[in-house]
Design an enzyme around this catalytic site. Sequence first.
Site, PDB file in Angstrom:
ATOM      1  N   PHE A  56       0.863  -1.198   0.000  1.00  0.00           N
ATOM      2  CA  PHE A  56       0.000   0.000   0.000  1.00  0.00           C
ATOM      3  C   PHE A  56       0.897   1.245   0.000  1.00  0.00           C
ATOM      4  CE2 PHE A  56      -1.962  -3.428   2.445  1.00  0.00           C
ATOM      5  CZ  PHE A  56      -3.163  -3.628   1.780  1.00  0.00           C
ATOM      6  N   ASN A  80      -3.061  -5.729  -6.537  1.00  0.00           N
ATOM      7  CA  ASN A  80      -3.739  -5.876  -5.254  1.00  0.00           C
ATOM      8  C   ASN A  80      -2.737  -6.507  -4.270  1.00  0.00           C
ATOM      9  OD1 ASN A  80      -5.188  -7.119  -3.103  1.00  0.00           O
ATOM     10  ND2 ASN A  80      -7.039  -6.974  -4.335  1.00  0.00           N
ATOM     11  N   CYS A  86      -5.029   2.695  10.292  1.00  0.00           N
ATOM     12  CA  CYS A  86      -5.535   4.063  10.450  1.00  0.00           C
ATOM     13  C   CYS A  86      -7.043   4.058  10.700  1.00  0.00           C
ATOM     14  CB  CYS A  86      -5.169   4.923   9.253  1.00  0.00           C
ATOM     15  SG  CYS A  86      -5.783   4.296   7.700  1.00  0.00           S
TER      16      CYS A  86
HETATM   17  N1  SAH Z   1       1.829   4.136   3.061  1.00  0.00           N
HETATM   18  C1  SAH Z   1       1.359   5.226   2.249  1.00  0.00           C
HETATM   19  C2  SAH Z   1      -0.122   5.510   2.445  1.00  0.00           C
HETATM   20  C3  SAH Z   1      -1.036   4.355   2.153  1.00  0.00           C
HETATM   21  S1  SAH Z   1      -2.671   4.823   1.866  1.00  0.00           S
HETATM   22  C4  SAH Z   1       2.220   6.457   2.478  1.00  0.00           C
HETATM   23  O1  SAH Z   1       3.076   6.441   3.375  1.00  0.00           O
HETATM   24  O2  SAH Z   1       2.046   7.435   1.778  1.00  0.00           O
HETATM   25  C5  SAH Z   1      -3.395   3.368   1.287  1.00  0.00           C
HETATM   26  C6  SAH Z   1      -3.066   3.012  -0.160  1.00  0.00           C
HETATM   27  O3  SAH Z   1      -3.586   1.700  -0.382  1.00  0.00           O
HETATM   28  C7  SAH Z   1      -3.686   3.872  -1.237  1.00  0.00           C
HETATM   29  O4  SAH Z   1      -2.666   4.374  -2.062  1.00  0.00           O
HETATM   30  C8  SAH Z   1      -4.593   2.925  -2.059  1.00  0.00           C
HETATM   31  O5  SAH Z   1      -4.515   3.178  -3.455  1.00  0.00           O
HETATM   32  C9  SAH Z   1      -4.007   1.595  -1.743  1.00  0.00           C
HETATM   33  N2  SAH Z   1      -4.868   0.400  -1.774  1.00  0.00           N
HETATM   34  C10 SAH Z   1      -6.089   0.231  -1.231  1.00  0.00           C
HETATM   35  N3  SAH Z   1      -6.488  -1.067  -1.336  1.00  0.00           N
HETATM   36  C11 SAH Z   1      -5.485  -1.733  -1.962  1.00  0.00           C
HETATM   37  C12 SAH Z   1      -5.266  -3.096  -2.329  1.00  0.00           C
HETATM   38  N4  SAH Z   1      -6.164  -4.042  -2.031  1.00  0.00           N
HETATM   39  N5  SAH Z   1      -4.117  -3.414  -2.931  1.00  0.00           N
HETATM   40  C13 SAH Z   1      -3.186  -2.477  -3.213  1.00  0.00           C
HETATM   41  N6  SAH Z   1      -3.335  -1.184  -2.876  1.00  0.00           N
HETATM   42  C14 SAH Z   1      -4.453  -0.809  -2.257  1.00  0.00           C
END
Ligand code: SAH
Length: 393
Positions: A225, A276, A337
């Site tokens: 993520f 994903n 979060c």
């Molecule tokens: N760690 C990051 C913030 C993460 S926010 C930082 O430090 O900036 C959460 C992220 O998860 C978002 O970018 C969203 O696009 C992604 N996301 C949500 N569900 C997901 C999934 N199942 N697989 C991959 N990415 C996902």
Amino acid sequence: MMLKRGREKWILEGHPWIFRAAVAKEPKGQPIGEVVDVVDWRGKFIAKGFYNSHSSIPLRVLSRDPDEIIDAQWMSKRIHQAVVLRARAFDDEVTSAYRLVHGENDFLPGLVVDKYGEFLVVQIHTLGMDRWRDVIAEALMLHVSPKGIYERSDVGARQGEGLETLPVGLLAGEEPPEQVDFLENGMKFVCDVRTGQKTGFFLDQRDNRVNVAAFCQDAEVLNCFSYSGGFSVFAAQGGATRVESVDASEPALLLAKENLSVNGFDSKDHPCIQENVFDYLKVCKEKSRQFDVIVVDPPAFAKSSGALKRASRAYVRLNRMAIDVLKPGGILVSASCSSAVDDDTFLSYLRTAGAETRRDIQVIKTHFTSIDHPGFVAFPEGRYLKCFFCVVT
Ligand code: SAH
């Protein structure tokens, strides 16, 4: 507004919300969005705040001082206090992006202001605060002197307040460029304040990102993520031989590539993968691929306490899958979060993930708040972010 007997305790302790169940009598003839007084069951003054009969939180406390007058000067003073707190902590030559106003946690319910270099981004969540837009913009121009202030009130919370609009656009000064640049602990970053997630960047993870760097010398790192690569840049800076950034969003990964490259890191060594995370972890396990450090920072799985059961399964599964591809003795940095998941509950998810993988999880560092994301002791709902650094043996 009159409270039911005994319901004043929380407010006297400093909790900023009055829930509907605590209300004995709603104010009559008082327009919503205005400031009203709250009294206890005997009629004694308790607090004053924004009233909104449409909301599940009909009152948000602004002051517990009966003599305080809530006007433009008051708003400007509160904003100034929040700005001064940050000025004590940040040197813009090192970190020029931080949260200037953190809503209730800065005595300003429903208002978020983030600073990215020379631009500010404002988010207004509540009806009460929505009325003060011009005053807020003026106070920010006065106390911070940014090049421009952009509004990003495209947030779901407004619906619960009975607000039908999701205002986005310039509030004051110059229009921000497509990519706004800033520094975080000496590293360069860009963000898109107009269409990026949240206000453009996840400022709340700053301290965790810099801490991750310390564990990354010669490490192979997986950043799950990743969004725009905040953790990835610090992992690379910390000496990682390879950082894989995984996110489902293409625009996020384009920014992650840019952020790696502006700091001199080649995306050939540090690939940004659109996938994903659950699928990616599964494939890694099938291929017996393992990492030295894994960051797991998913979006909020539990948006409300009603969604807790499903969310708990997702958190356990995700952490279990990450541990499955973590080398023995590797570092797991696991965050949540969801404000509905408290610290102990999140630890219980990690405990289950450890039991299911038959691995021992030793917590070596915890993180809940930071100077630009403060939290009141009487307001646990405001402390939404938890992050545990663990050695997994
Ligand atoms: N760690 C990051 C913030 C993460 S926010 C930082 O430090 O900036 C959460 C992220 O998860 C978002 O970018 C969203 O696009 C992604 N996301 C949500 N569900 C997901 C999934 N199942 N697989 C991959 N990415 C996902």
